[in-house]
Design an enzyme around this catalytic site. Structure first.
Site, PDB file in Angstrom:
ATOM      1  N   SER A 263       0.835  -1.201   0.000  1.00  0.00           N
ATOM      2  CA  SER A 263       0.000   0.000   0.000  1.00  0.00           C
ATOM      3  C   SER A 263       0.871   1.253   0.000  1.00  0.00           C
ATOM      4  O   SER A 263       2.069   1.193   0.279  1.00  0.00           O
ATOM      5  CB  SER A 263      -0.893   0.002   1.241  1.00  0.00           C
ATOM      6  OG  SER A 263      -0.090   0.265   2.372  1.00  0.00           O
ATOM      7  N   LYS A 264       0.203   2.381  -0.299  1.00  0.00           N
ATOM      8  CA  LYS A 264       0.883   3.687  -0.260  1.00  0.00           C
ATOM      9  C   LYS A 264       1.517   3.896   1.108  1.00  0.00           C
ATOM     10  O   LYS A 264       2.582   4.458   1.234  1.00  0.00           O
ATOM     11  CB  LYS A 264      -0.153   4.802  -0.449  1.00  0.00           C
ATOM     12  CG  LYS A 264      -0.609   5.006  -1.843  1.00  0.00           C
ATOM     13  CD  LYS A 264      -1.332   6.330  -1.985  1.00  0.00           C
ATOM     14  CE  LYS A 264      -2.581   6.442  -1.144  1.00  0.00           C
ATOM     15  NZ  LYS A 264      -3.446   7.565  -1.442  1.00  0.00           N
ATOM     16  N   ARG A 265       0.776   3.453   2.125  1.00  0.00           N
ATOM     17  CA  ARG A 265       1.256   3.654   3.495  1.00  0.00           C
ATOM     18  C   ARG A 265       2.585   2.931   3.731  1.00  0.00           C
ATOM     19  O   ARG A 265       3.458   3.432   4.414  1.00  0.00           O
ATOM     20  CB  ARG A 265       0.199   3.201   4.508  1.00  0.00           C
ATOM     21  CG  ARG A 265      -0.492   4.394   5.147  1.00  0.00           C
ATOM     22  CD  ARG A 265      -1.773   4.010   5.843  1.00  0.00           C
ATOM     23  NE  ARG A 265      -2.827   3.785   4.862  1.00  0.00           N
ATOM     24  CZ  ARG A 265      -3.509   2.643   4.731  1.00  0.00           C
ATOM     25  NH1 ARG A 265      -3.252   1.619   5.489  1.00  0.00           N
ATOM     26  NH2 ARG A 265      -4.452   2.545   3.823  1.00  0.00           N
TER      27      ARG A 265
END
Ligand code: GLU
Length: 508
Positions: A263-265
């Site tokens: 994920s982006k996170r």
């Protein structure tokens, strides 16, 4: 005669393009090129509420950067246009109506309040978020339950309505996925998805089927998050165009990060890029880093992407685009999630940097030098790049490794030399400069032989003098072979830097 292979990448312009999306592009592209077919880019922008300004241009830029240019796209229309779904809006209603007339879809006049009511009424412990499906549809305001005359008058009064697919419970729907083999779904658990929205726009489900048909798509690689939609799409194919016309699908497994789905996170947390190129969300201003901006070569990026879920069955890991086109095979695409490893990604980039010529890397490195106010002579820069590329993992490493060839180091860290510094060594360097100055030009071999001869004359081990020379020329303990540096920066700069350090050493 078999049909011409046509594949499509069909992104929704809702934000940046992550690794999974780029791998989908790549597999579609490789397959199309291997089969001598067409690679189509279709923009799926029917959900206007999720449309993000700039996202479409961003997608084009990512494809261009990777050299995965479509044969047909909004900017390069072929004979199946338009290539933006919003511009195809008038084409879809007819298909939705056709499904209504054959009993495979129906008009639904439910208001948002009606839908909320349904959700709270049918909610149970085992079914906390009920869907609009065969279990509830008979209690709703739709053409399956309302008398035909009422439906007619509601339509004539332009009452807001959607068209929903009618799923028939108790059946099994199967298809052969190119990666997973046979996949089967129970129709009872599939809801009656909206096909045409109240504003006349199709939903993704209707548009993707109609467009894949009209654009004569033969194969489609897409992310496995679309697998649950497959039974809806198969029903639409069956009732609109016939299953023989349906493209062959390959649902690609997820790309995994350190904690499950990448994920982006994860990118923000671990400091690695997740998108192809930097993406700044226009609404929030949030920046997600991209491989391009982190200093990856496009050749390395597509190479590492290709191997996230595929290999050729040998130990080979570094592949050119041409090799990938020749060797890609769906049989060797894995059906389990592929783990993304940033260290391995950097390894690919390092291999590609080493493989690339100084000439090929010139523009990347020159741009970094220019940004920092350095105008380098191109011929010298090419030599410098060839000399330092082994030491660069990311393109951004070139600046530190090459700036000192073109300007004096801003600071010189003499601390490693100081403890063992002697007057004899100072005399050695003064004499070394004198001998260099008697030459008109300096080869690396001359710089070295003069150095060694003089060290022997002065009875100092050359090993004790080389680190000082390196630090004097470079400013620190790094860089390629020191006599290559001396030769490339030339006699004047070599001596000036030596003298500067001798001054500094005598100051304390
Ligand atoms: N528009 C969908 C997306 O954004 C395309 C899915 C498909 O390839 O069918 O990924």
């Amino acid at each position: 005669m078999s049909k011409r292979v046509r594949v499509r990448f069909a992104p929704s312009p809702t934000g940046g393009l992550h690794l999974g999306g780029m791998r989908t592009v790549l597999y579609n592209y490789l397959f199309a090129k291997q089969q001598g077919g067409d690679f189509v880019l279709r923009i799926e922008d029917t959900d206007q509420s999720r449309y993000v300004d700039g996202a479409e241009d961003y997608i084009f830029n990512c494809l261009r950067w990777c050299g995965l240019e479509p044969d047909e796209s909004p900017g390069k229309p072929g004979k199946f246009g338009p290539y933006r779904q919003s511009e195809r809006k008038p084409m879809y209603r007819e298909y939705a109506e056709r499904l209504v007339s054959t009993g495979h879809a129906y008009y639904a006049f439910d208001t948002p309040d009606d839908l909320d009511k349904m959700r709270s009424e049918f909610k149970t412990d085992t079914n906390p978020s009920p869907q609009y499906d065969h279990t509830v549809r008979n209690n709703m305001k739709n053409s399956l339950v309302l008398p035909p005359a009422e439906v007619q008058s509601l339509l004539e009064a332009n009452t807001p309505h959607v068209i929903r697919i009618k799923m028939f419970p108790g059946e099994k729907i199967s298809f052969i996925d190119m990666v997973r083999g046979e996949v089967t779904f129970e129709t009872s658990v599939v809801d009656d998805k909206v096909l045409l929205k109240a504003d006349g726009m199709p939903t993704y489900h209707l548009a993707v089927v109609v467009d894949d048909y009209l654009m004569q798509i033969t194969h489609a690689f897409r992310g496995e998050e679309w697998l649950p939609s497959a039974p809806v799409h198969i029903e639409l194919w069956k009732h609109l165009f016939g299953l023989e016309a349906m493209p062959q699908w390959a649902h690609l497994p997820l790309i995994l990060g350190p904690n499950g789905k990448l994920s982006k996170r994860d990118g923000a947390k671990y400091g690695f890029p997740v998108f192809a190129m930097n993406w700044t969300d226009p609404k929030t201003g949030e920046l997600v880093k991209g491989f391009h901006d982190m200093g990856f070569l496009p050749e390395a990026f597509i190479n590492l992407l290709a191997l996230l879920g595929w290999n050729d069955g040998t130990e080979q890991e570094v592949f050119t685009k041409e090799e990938l086109i020749a060797k890609f095979s769906i049989d060797r695409v894995h059906n389990g999630g592929a783990k993304f490893d940033y260290e391995k990604a950097k390894w690919f980039n390092h291999e590609w940097i080493k493989k690339s010529s100084g000439q090929a890397l010139l523009s990347h490195v020159n741009a970094q030098l220019n940004e920092n106010g350095i105008e380098a002579d191109e011929q010298i820069l090419i030599k410098v790049i060839d000399l330092v590329k082994e030491r660069c993992t990311l393109l951004t490493d070139f600046f530190e490794q090459s700036a000192f060839f073109f300007r004096d180091p801003a600071t010189v860290d003499l601390s490693p030399i100081k403890p063992k510094w002697t007057e004899d060594k100072k005399i050695f360097f003064l004499e070394y400069c004198k001998r260099l100055k008697s030459l008109t030009s300096l080869t690396s071999a001359d710089a070295e032989s003069i150095f060694k001869l003089l060290a022997a004359e002065k009875n100092i081990k050359p090993g004790e003098l080389q680190l000082p020379l390196r630090i004097m020329l470079v400013g620190g303990k790094f860089g390629p072979p020191v006599f290559d540096i001396a030769s490339l920066i030339g006699i004047d700069a070599t001596c000036a830097r030596i003298n500067r350090s001798l001054d500094l050493l005598s100051q304390n």
